[in-house]
Motif scaffolding. Structure first.
Motif, PDB file in Angstrom:
ATOM      1  N   TYR A  92      64.615  -1.361   3.550  1.00  0.00           N
ATOM      2  CA  TYR A  92      64.600  -0.851   4.880  1.00  0.00           C
ATOM      3  C   TYR A  92      66.302  -1.794   5.352  1.00  0.00           C
ATOM      4  O   TYR A  92      67.850  -0.987   6.123  1.00  0.00           O
ATOM      5  CB  TYR A  92      64.044  -1.636   6.253  1.00  0.00           C
ATOM      6  CG  TYR A  92      64.963  -1.570   7.325  1.00  0.00           C
ATOM      7  CD1 TYR A  92      64.522  -0.646   8.616  1.00  0.00           C
ATOM      8  CD2 TYR A  92      65.173  -3.225   7.938  1.00  0.00           C
ATOM      9  CE1 TYR A  92      65.387  -1.589   9.592  1.00  0.00           C
ATOM     10  CE2 TYR A  92      65.514  -3.343   9.102  1.00  0.00           C
ATOM     11  CZ  TYR A  92      65.678  -2.665   9.670  1.00  0.00           C
ATOM     12  OH  TYR A  92      66.278  -2.428  10.988  1.00  0.00           O
ATOM     13  N   TRP A  95      69.585   0.809   4.822  1.00  0.00           N
ATOM     14  CA  TRP A  95      69.690   1.858   5.573  1.00  0.00           C
ATOM     15  C   TRP A  95      69.779   1.059   6.658  1.00  0.00           C
ATOM     16  O   TRP A  95      70.829   1.853   7.553  1.00  0.00           O
ATOM     17  CB  TRP A  95      67.645   3.113   5.586  1.00  0.00           C
ATOM     18  CG  TRP A  95      67.990   3.834   4.430  1.00  0.00           C
ATOM     19  CD1 TRP A  95      67.230   3.295   3.302  1.00  0.00           C
ATOM     20  CD2 TRP A  95      67.375   4.777   4.876  1.00  0.00           C
ATOM     21  NE1 TRP A  95      67.410   4.444   2.540  1.00  0.00           N
ATOM     22  CE2 TRP A  95      67.423   5.492   3.427  1.00  0.00           C
ATOM     23  CE3 TRP A  95      67.958   5.863   5.538  1.00  0.00           C
ATOM     24  CZ2 TRP A  95      67.440   7.009   2.750  1.00  0.00           C
ATOM     25  CZ3 TRP A  95      68.225   7.458   4.853  1.00  0.00           C
ATOM     26  CH2 TRP A  95      67.580   7.880   4.127  1.00  0.00           C
ATOM     27  N   VAL A 162      63.696   7.738   9.737  1.00  0.00           N
ATOM     28  CA  VAL A 162      63.707   6.884   8.126  1.00  0.00           C
ATOM     29  C   VAL A 162      61.783   6.268   8.796  1.00  0.00           C
ATOM     30  O   VAL A 162      62.190   5.330   9.359  1.00  0.00           O
ATOM     31  CB  VAL A 162      64.552   6.317   7.824  1.00  0.00           C
ATOM     32  CG1 VAL A 162      64.016   5.998   6.358  1.00  0.00           C
ATOM     33  CG2 VAL A 162      65.841   7.454   7.663  1.00  0.00           C
ATOM     34  N   PHE A 164      59.860   3.720   6.265  1.00  0.00           N
ATOM     35  CA  PHE A 164      59.126   2.655   4.983  1.00  0.00           C
ATOM     36  C   PHE A 164      57.991   2.482   5.326  1.00  0.00           C
ATOM     37  O   PHE A 164      57.535   1.906   5.810  1.00  0.00           O
ATOM     38  CB  PHE A 164      60.275   1.498   5.366  1.00  0.00           C
ATOM     39  CG  PHE A 164      61.924   1.735   5.606  1.00  0.00           C
ATOM     40  CD1 PHE A 164      62.548   2.947   4.621  1.00  0.00           C
ATOM     41  CD2 PHE A 164      62.361   1.863   7.125  1.00  0.00           C
ATOM     42  CE1 PHE A 164      63.935   3.135   4.730  1.00  0.00           C
ATOM     43  CE2 PHE A 164      63.168   2.355   6.628  1.00  0.00           C
ATOM     44  CZ  PHE A 164      64.360   2.651   5.751  1.00  0.00           C
ATOM     45  N   VAL A 174      59.653   6.512   1.042  1.00  0.00           N
ATOM     46  CA  VAL A 174      60.350   6.531   2.139  1.00  0.00           C
ATOM     47  C   VAL A 174      60.330   7.991   2.255  1.00  0.00           C
ATOM     48  O   VAL A 174      60.695   8.719   1.984  1.00  0.00           O
ATOM     49  CB  VAL A 174      62.057   6.023   1.532  1.00  0.00           C
ATOM     50  CG1 VAL A 174      62.817   6.181   2.814  1.00  0.00           C
ATOM     51  CG2 VAL A 174      61.858   4.797   0.895  1.00  0.00           C
TER      52      VAL A 174
END
Length: 221
Positions: A92, A95, A162, A164, A174
């Motif tokens: 995380y 990203w 997205v 996680f 992911v």
């Protein structure tokens, strides 16, 4: 007032057809000089553009049951997952630093952070062009999920998320989901696929590359 608007609209349509005709002729010439599938594809797209410019008809839209209005084209939806041998928080964090996204998604040229929620994105488009827009994060749960959508007036109307997921066996799943409208509607999507930029394949390859790179790197970087 109405007559002026109609005249301006007609003039815009004539200019669009002229540009389409010039672009189509150029593609035909380039395609004829090329060999193999790429050359045939370029010639075919060029012929299509030239025909549309000369007649004002759009056979692709007609065959698909759509009008020439790009707003009629449905959004393209893409999703894919990959398991990364790192904790959800580590993945995380990478990203969430949006400047890292061009290193994950090959179609992005740059992402510039404007504030805590807004950012400016520049992406590659077919035939060597690019498009840009501003986006806003609308769902942010550290270690769990990031969600965003483009702001009004964006060249590319898009949204994505997205997730996680912490796996019992270790690592993180992911899951990326994207939805967008190509700048040129259905024709833009067809041209993108013709030139090897099919979005579902692209995101799968991007995530696999991310997995290999991130697992082999220091997560703090």
């Amino acid at each position: 007032m109405t007559n002026n608007s109609s005249g301006e609209q007609g003039k815009g349509m004539d200019q669009g057809r002229m540009v389409s005709g010039v672009a189509g002729g150029a593609l035909v010439l380039l395609g004829l000089r090329q060999r193999g599938v790429l050359g045939l594809g370029m010639a075919a797209v060029g012929g299509y553009l030239a025909y549309r410019a000369a007649t004002g008809n759009d056979p692709v839209m007609a065959a698909a049951g759509l009008s020439g209005n790009t707003a009629a084209a449905k959004p393209i939806f893409v999703e894919h997952s990959v398991v990364v041998d790192r904790s959800p928080q580590q993945v995380y964090d990478y990203w969430r630093k949006l400047e890292n996204l061009p290193m994950i998604m090959s179609h992005l040229e740059s992402v510039t952070v404007l504030d805590d929620r807004r950012s400016r994105w520049v992406a590659k488009a077919p035939l060597g062009t690019h498009v840009e827009w501003e986006a806003e994060i609308v769902n942010d749960k550290p270690g769990e999920r990031i969600g965003w959508h483009s702001l009004p007036g964006a060249t590319v109307d898009n949204a994505g998320s997205v997730q996680f997921e912490n796996l019992p066996s270790g690592g993180t799943r992911v899951h990326v989901a994207l939805s967008y409208r190509p700048p040129a509607g259905a024709l833009g999507a067809a041209v993108a696929r013709l030139f090897g930029e099919e979005p579902s394949q692209q995101i799968a390859e991007d995530l696999q590359k991310f997995k290999q790179t991130f697992e082999g790197a220091n997560p703090a970087n």
